[in-house]
Scaffold this active site. Structure first.
Site, PDB file in Angstrom:
ATOM      1  N   SER A 167      -9.057  -4.113 -25.684  1.00 14.82           N
ATOM      2  CA  SER A 167      -9.682  -4.957 -26.672  1.00 14.82           C
ATOM      3  C   SER A 167     -10.651  -4.225 -27.605  1.00 14.82           C
ATOM      4  O   SER A 167     -11.127  -4.806 -28.584  1.00 14.82           O
ATOM      5  CB  SER A 167     -10.437  -6.087 -25.954  1.00 14.82           C
ATOM      6  OG  SER A 167     -11.489  -5.565 -25.132  1.00 14.82           O
TER       7      SER A 167
ATOM      8  N   LYS B 222     -18.714  -2.261 -30.816  1.00 16.08           N
ATOM      9  CA  LYS B 222     -17.714  -3.267 -30.487  1.00 16.08           C
ATOM     10  C   LYS B 222     -18.255  -4.655 -30.780  1.00 16.08           C
ATOM     11  O   LYS B 222     -19.382  -4.997 -30.397  1.00 16.08           O
ATOM     12  CB  LYS B 222     -17.310  -3.138 -29.021  1.00 16.08           C
ATOM     13  CG  LYS B 222     -16.163  -4.052 -28.612  1.00 16.08           C
ATOM     14  CD  LYS B 222     -15.689  -3.775 -27.197  1.00 16.08           C
ATOM     15  CE  LYS B 222     -14.519  -4.690 -26.809  1.00 16.08           C
ATOM     16  NZ  LYS B 222     -14.002  -4.387 -25.461  1.00 16.08           N
TER      17      LYS B 222
ATOM     18  N   SER C 202      -9.514  -1.550 -21.559  1.00 10.86           N
ATOM     19  CA  SER C 202      -9.812  -1.858 -22.957  1.00 10.86           C
ATOM     20  C   SER C 202     -10.463  -0.730 -23.748  1.00 10.86           C
ATOM     21  O   SER C 202     -10.586  -0.826 -24.963  1.00 10.86           O
ATOM     22  CB  SER C 202     -10.707  -3.102 -23.042  1.00 10.86           C
ATOM     23  OG  SER C 202      -9.990  -4.252 -22.676  1.00 10.86           O
TER      24      SER C 202
END
Length: 447
Positions: A144, A87, A168
């Site tokens: 996210s 990420k 997320s």
């Protein structure tokens, strides 16, 4: 087990644990697996935009180190040579990335997260444009952890890192048709001062998610793969938790997946407050138990997220503390009678790239970042309009094993439905070498 990687598609068909077994046995090298991953990314990410940066040199160097340790030291690593997408907000120095590298993972690149300028976080931004959903380019992939979910769902990597402060990990998993797990708060240090944001895996296969979780917890040895529960786990169902405006089509798809697990004797759907929920439902959907009703966590989450040194007044902080206590008490009551709580992962289908409108994607997930309970999103098929849906399961603190056991049963149900010789991916996931769908109906807005 395949032991050749003559084409990127061969690589994409291998689960992480099979890659690790082949690398540990010397049937594959970590370096050739990393090269295959980068080849796959070069082929497919042009049309999906999951990655913001690639690390070919670092990947080759770390893969060579793994190969040398296996060859010269005889070491065996639970995730040896497994390509990992990271990420973008974490990087190579984050705690979960370093622990996964210690378990043998090879980071190959950084993935997209939301860009600036929006209140909503269910999208991904790159210098080439927004990240696209491999199940339908007209939809957002969620966020996210947007690019991480897309990279896994599209077969570019078998595992990706995520972090979950309100949903997320679980939301993009639901919208991309893969597994997303939020562990119990405190399993690893939180990524924010409020203690809400927890590291967790995105994966296509439950055994891979379990191996990731073990590595995240600091374990460097392989345990047995998850198997279906020894007895049906008592599971309370709620489509709304008492406050969410859930789309009936989304609720029906998630409920149908839960009923399939009930028929497989992985779960027993029960009511709370003395009721038993059969096929008709629980939680205000036709069962005889009392509906599961939690306090709406919105204001509490917002106050906690701002932190103790924010401008929030004493009254606001006191109200958040009351809501948190009420939420804990309500969940204690649920888990006194049930092993699991089930909901849809999101109250609506994926939104388009213009944003969520007035809907709130985190409505069914963020309560458990406050309470700290572990939760998982599993693929639950699609609505009649073709939109992907996730089944959200929540367990008692520290009971990730229960979530993984039901995930293993769900994987077996999917394999049985597909039949022998099928591509045994999780329901709703994109086949390793299929053509990207681009003609399905635009999803509803969300937040």
């Amino acid at each position: 087990m395949s032991t050749t990687l003559g084409a990127a598609g061969d690589y994409a068909a291998l689960p992480a644990c099979e890659i690790a077994a082949a690398v540990n046995a010397g049937l594959l090298s970590a370096r050739e697996v990393a090269a295959a991953a980068l080849q796959r990314i070069a082929r497919d990410d042009v049309g999906l935009r999951a990655f913001t940066t690639l690390w070919p040199r670092q990947a080759a160097e770390h893969a060579e180190l793994i190969d040398r340790r296996i060859r010269e030291e005889g070491i065996r690593l639970p995730l040896a040579g497994v390509p990992l997408a990271v990420k973008g907000t974490e990087g190579l120095g984050s705690l979960q990335t370093t622990r996964l590298m210690a378990a043998g993972c090879v980071p190959v690149g950084a993935t997209s997260t939301p860009g600036p300028g929006t209140r909503w976080q269910t999208w991904g931004s790159t210098g080439r444009g927004v990240t696209l959903n491999p199940l339908g380019r007209q939809w957002s992939p969620g966020g996210s952890s947007a690019g991480s979910a897309v990279a896994v769902a599209a077969g570019m990597v078998p595992l990706a890192t995520g972090s979950d402060g309100a949903g997320s990990v679980r939301i993009p998993a639901a919208w991309c048709g893969i597994i997303g797990l939020k562990p119990t708060n405190g399993l690893v240090p939180a990524r924010d001062r409020a203690g809400l944001n927890i590291a967790g895996p995105l994966a296509r296969h439950v055994q891979d998610a379990a191996a990731y979780l073990a590595a995240l917890a600091g374990t460097t040895t392989s345990g047995p793969p998850p198997s279906a529960p020894a007895r049906p786990l008592r599971t309370a169902w709620s489509s709304t938790l008492g406050f969410a405006a859930t789309d009936p089509a989304v609720a029906a798809a998630a409920r149908a997946r839960l009923e399939a697990l009930s028929r497989a004797r992985a779960v027993e759907v029960v009511g709370v407050g003395g009721g038993v929920g059969g096929v008709g439902g629980v939680g205000g959907v036709g069962g005889v138990g009392s509906p599961v009703r939690l306090p709406d966590p919105a204001g509490c989450w917002e106050t906690l997220r701002r932190g103790p040194n924010s401008a929030a007044g004493a009254a606001e902080r006191a109200a958040a503390a009351r809501t948190k206590a009420e939420l804990g008490a309500a969940l204690d009551g649920v888990f006194a009678e049930a092993d699991l709580l089930a909901t849809p992962t999101t109250p609506h289908a994926p939104h388009g790239h213009d944003g969520p409108g007035d809907t709130l994607s985190v409505a069914l997930t963020w309560a458990f970042n406050i309470s700290g309970h572990p939760a998982i999103s599993l693929p639950a098929g699609r609505t009649p309009a073709g939109e992907p849906v996730g089944l959200h399961l929540v367990a008692r603190h520290g009971r990730e094993a229960d979530l993984l056991a039901v995930a293993a049963a769900a994987e077996a149900v999917t394999e049985g439905a597909q039949g022998p010789g099928a591509d045994h991916r999780q329901a709703g996931a994109r086949p390793a070498s299929g053509i990207l769908p681009d003609s399905r109906r635009l999803g509803r807005p969300e937040a």
